[in-house]
Design a protein around this motif. Structure first.
Motif, mmCIF file in Angstrom:
data_model
loop_
_atom_site.group_PDB
_atom_site.id
_atom_site.type_symbol
_atom_site.label_atom_id
_atom_site.label_comp_id
_atom_site.label_asym_id
_atom_site.label_seq_id
_atom_site.Cartn_x
_atom_site.Cartn_y
_atom_site.Cartn_z
ATOM 1 N N LEU A 69 0.778 -1.210 -0.042
ATOM 2 C CA LEU A 69 -0.065 0.044 0.142
ATOM 3 C C LEU A 69 0.913 1.167 0.076
ATOM 4 C CD1 LEU A 69 -2.872 1.398 0.291
ATOM 5 C CD2 LEU A 69 -2.461 1.191 2.737
ATOM 6 N N LEU A 70 1.812 1.381 0.853
ATOM 7 C CA LEU A 70 2.828 2.552 0.811
ATOM 8 C C LEU A 70 3.497 2.466 -0.318
ATOM 9 C CD1 LEU A 70 4.156 2.067 4.481
ATOM 10 C CD2 LEU A 70 2.434 3.686 3.722
ATOM 11 N N ALA A 71 4.004 1.418 -1.029
ATOM 12 C CA ALA A 71 4.625 1.502 -2.296
ATOM 13 C C ALA A 71 3.805 2.285 -3.332
ATOM 14 C CB ALA A 71 5.168 0.204 -2.677
ATOM 15 N N THR A 72 2.614 2.015 -3.460
ATOM 16 C CA THR A 72 1.899 2.670 -4.391
ATOM 17 C C THR A 72 1.688 4.337 -4.123
ATOM 18 O OG1 THR A 72 0.260 0.810 -4.724
ATOM 19 C CG2 THR A 72 -0.786 2.759 -5.082
ATOM 20 N N VAL A 73 1.414 4.670 -2.831
ATOM 21 C CA VAL A 73 1.489 5.880 -2.457
ATOM 22 C C VAL A 73 2.811 6.451 -2.735
ATOM 23 C CG1 VAL A 73 1.317 7.320 -0.255
ATOM 24 C CG2 VAL A 73 -0.203 5.539 -0.560
ATOM 25 N N LEU A 74 3.917 5.925 -2.253
ATOM 26 C CA LEU A 74 5.123 6.661 -2.619
ATOM 27 C C LEU A 74 5.444 6.915 -4.104
ATOM 28 C CD1 LEU A 74 7.253 4.901 0.182
ATOM 29 C CD2 LEU A 74 6.591 7.319 -0.083
ATOM 30 N N ASP A 75 5.045 5.731 -4.775
ATOM 31 C CA ASP A 75 5.287 6.067 -6.442
ATOM 32 C C ASP A 75 4.379 7.117 -7.069
ATOM 33 O OD1 ASP A 75 7.099 3.940 -6.836
ATOM 34 O OD2 ASP A 75 5.443 2.523 -7.115
ATOM 35 N N THR A 76 3.042 7.470 -6.297
ATOM 36 C CA THR A 76 2.292 8.370 -6.674
ATOM 37 C C THR A 76 2.742 9.756 -6.467
ATOM 38 O OG1 THR A 76 0.443 6.711 -6.551
ATOM 39 C CG2 THR A 76 -0.245 9.067 -6.672
ATOM 40 N N VAL A 77 3.315 9.879 -5.098
ATOM 41 C CA VAL A 77 3.373 11.089 -4.763
ATOM 42 C C VAL A 77 4.945 11.508 -4.827
ATOM 43 C CG1 VAL A 77 1.426 11.257 -3.063
ATOM 44 C CG2 VAL A 77 3.726 10.416 -2.165
ATOM 45 N N ALA A 78 5.831 10.580 -4.989
ATOM 46 C CA ALA A 78 7.209 10.709 -4.824
ATOM 47 C C ALA A 78 7.927 10.084 -6.137
ATOM 48 C CB ALA A 78 7.846 10.454 -3.679
ATOM 49 N N GLY A 79 7.121 9.334 -6.782
ATOM 50 C CA GLY A 79 8.119 8.676 -8.097
ATOM 51 C C GLY A 79 9.003 7.785 -7.364
ATOM 52 N N ASN A 80 8.898 7.407 -6.007
ATOM 53 C CA ASN A 80 9.638 6.467 -5.598
ATOM 54 C C ASN A 80 9.696 5.798 -4.218
ATOM 55 O OD1 ASN A 80 12.061 5.422 -3.938
ATOM 56 N ND2 ASN A 80 13.697 6.531 -5.345
ATOM 57 N N SER A 81 9.443 4.254 -4.204
ATOM 58 C CA SER A 81 8.939 3.531 -3.218
ATOM 59 C C SER A 81 9.849 2.826 -2.616
ATOM 60 C CB SER A 81 7.849 2.589 -3.709
ATOM 61 O OG SER A 81 8.546 1.603 -4.679
ATOM 62 N N ASP A 82 11.355 3.298 -2.357
ATOM 63 C CA ASP A 82 12.276 2.558 -1.843
ATOM 64 C C ASP A 82 11.988 2.774 -0.033
ATOM 65 O OD1 ASP A 82 13.468 2.357 -3.990
ATOM 66 O OD2 ASP A 82 15.253 4.070 -3.586
ATOM 67 N N LEU A 83 11.361 3.602 0.414
ATOM 68 C CA LEU A 83 11.040 3.613 1.794
ATOM 69 C C LEU A 83 10.116 2.751 2.286
ATOM 70 C CD1 LEU A 83 11.012 7.460 2.769
ATOM 71 C CD2 LEU A 83 12.554 5.614 3.589
ATOM 72 N N ALA A 84 9.133 2.312 1.360
ATOM 73 C CA ALA A 84 7.892 1.379 1.916
ATOM 74 C C ALA A 84 8.048 0.331 2.695
ATOM 75 C CB ALA A 84 7.357 1.168 0.540
ATOM 76 N N GLU A 85 9.028 -0.541 2.301
ATOM 77 C CA GLU A 85 9.190 -1.607 3.288
ATOM 78 C C GLU A 85 9.714 -1.499 4.519
ATOM 79 O OE1 GLU A 85 12.169 -5.314 3.035
ATOM 80 O OE2 GLU A 85 10.165 -5.550 1.780
ATOM 81 N N ALA A 86 10.661 -0.361 4.724
ATOM 82 C CA ALA A 86 10.958 0.040 6.037
ATOM 83 C C ALA A 86 9.932 0.834 6.982
ATOM 84 C CB ALA A 86 12.441 0.917 5.872
ATOM 85 N N LEU A 87 9.239 1.495 6.286
ATOM 86 C CA LEU A 87 8.152 2.104 7.024
ATOM 87 C C LEU A 87 7.024 0.924 7.348
ATOM 88 C CD1 LEU A 87 7.124 5.440 4.755
ATOM 89 C CD2 LEU A 87 7.950 5.107 7.178
ATOM 90 N N ALA A 88 6.694 0.305 6.500
ATOM 91 C CA ALA A 88 5.697 -0.554 6.745
ATOM 92 C C ALA A 88 6.082 -1.534 8.232
ATOM 93 C CB ALA A 88 5.335 -1.546 5.847
ATOM 94 N N PHE A 89 7.303 -2.065 8.090
ATOM 95 C CA PHE A 89 7.785 -3.006 9.151
ATOM 96 C C PHE A 89 7.897 -2.234 10.399
ATOM 97 C CE2 PHE A 89 8.137 -6.029 5.764
ATOM 98 C CZ PHE A 89 8.072 -7.451 6.496
ATOM 99 N N GLY A 90 8.321 -1.044 10.262
ATOM 100 C CA GLY A 90 8.550 -0.014 11.323
ATOM 101 C C GLY A 90 7.573 0.043 11.948
ATOM 102 N N LEU A 91 6.255 0.376 11.455
ATOM 103 C CA LEU A 91 4.884 0.709 11.974
ATOM 104 C C LEU A 91 4.331 -0.163 12.542
ATOM 105 C CD1 LEU A 91 3.827 3.118 9.052
ATOM 106 C CD2 LEU A 91 4.293 3.907 11.339
ATOM 107 N N VAL A 92 4.504 -1.420 12.036
ATOM 108 C CA VAL A 92 3.970 -2.803 12.528
ATOM 109 C C VAL A 92 4.859 -2.905 13.858
ATOM 110 C CG1 VAL A 92 3.807 -5.099 12.307
ATOM 111 C CG2 VAL A 92 3.061 -3.692 10.480
ATOM 112 N N GLY A 93 6.103 -2.773 13.881
ATOM 113 C CA GLY A 93 6.935 -3.207 15.175
ATOM 114 C C GLY A 93 6.488 -2.172 16.081
ATOM 115 N N LEU A 94 6.403 -0.574 15.890
ATOM 116 C CA LEU A 94 5.901 0.102 16.931
ATOM 117 C C LEU A 94 4.498 -0.212 17.707
ATOM 118 C CD1 LEU A 94 6.013 3.090 17.998
ATOM 119 C CD2 LEU A 94 4.589 3.822 15.970
#
Length: 237
Positions: free
Chosen positions: A158-183
């Motif tokens: 989901l975050l990869a789709t958002v980042l591709d749309t708003v930033a043209g780059n989804s490199d942060l998606a996985e780190a963000l997702a796992f960080g949020l689930v861990g939090l």
């Protein structure tokens, strides 16, 4: 010289439909008993705590104790399949929130509040997922770990789709997702294990919603993207 009876080298025999039917009925019966035992175990843990014994579970399921051990390899197998059943119940409520709707703020609040509402309703089931029982401590359950990973990967997509749309780059998606689930996982587990916590469930929900938003907002701002909680999710996909 009498007649010679020549026997065929191989006799073909058809499978007995009656035998197949008996096997199918047995498997259906076994599956029904397994489901009944798992439901009884969930009810027992929810009411009496995670340290319930096999005899208590068997009594609730209205089966002999020996039947439990014919259905499950051992107590470890029963506990792991029970975790799977508990997760099914949790995900029935949580899964719809992983397809966000409304604004960003509303989507975050809906997911957090759904999860916490389930935990407040079934605190002993959640405890069993994390640590097992006092006499059978559990670490590294494949069912639990696999579910957390699956949720994080879905969020990552989901975050990869958002980042591709708003930033043209989804490199942060996985780190963000796992960080949020861990939090969320670490905060909720600590809150549940500490009955002296000054936070009620509403305060914990607010903390998690603000924290999730700040993590998202801070990382998006770092790559030059500005959104706010009132931004419709539909604009980001």
């Amino acid at each position: 010289m009498g007649n010679v009876c020549v026997m065929p080298d191989k006799v073909e025999t058809a499978a007995s439909p009656q035998g197949d039917g008996r096997a199918t009925r047995w498997e259906d019966h076994k599956a029904e008993r397994r489901s009944r035992i798992l439901e009884a175990a969930m009810d027992a843990i929810n009411e009496d705590g995670p340290d319930v014994g096999v005899q208590q579970i068997a009594n609730r399921a209205d089966v002999p104790r020996s039947v439990v051990y014919r259905i499950f390899t051992d107590r470890g197998d029963l506990d792991e399949q029970l975790r799977g059943r508990i997760i099914e119940r949790l995900m029935a409520d949580l899964a719809p929130t992983l397809t966000p709707e409304g604004t960003v703020g509303e989507a975050i609040a809906r997911a957090v509040e759904t999860y916490l509402r389930w935990i407040v309703e079934y605190p002993r089931l959640h405890q069993f997922l994390g640590t097992g029982s006092p006499s059978r401590r559990t670490t590294g359950s494949r069912v639990v770990t696999g579910t957390k990973t699956a949720i994080a990967l879905q969020l990552s997509g989901l975050l990869a789709t958002v980042l591709d749309t708003v930033a043209g780059n989804s490199d942060l998606a996985e780190a963000l997702a796992f960080g949020l689930v861990g939090l969320v996982d670490a905060s909720v587990n600590r809150w549940l294990s500490n009955p002296q916590s000054a936070l009620g469930s509403d305060e914990l929900a607010e903390f998690l919603e603000v924290s999730i938003w700040q993590v998202l907002h801070g990382n998006l701002a770092r790559i030059g993207v500005t959104i706010d909680p009132s931004t419709p999710v539909s604009e980001l996909q």
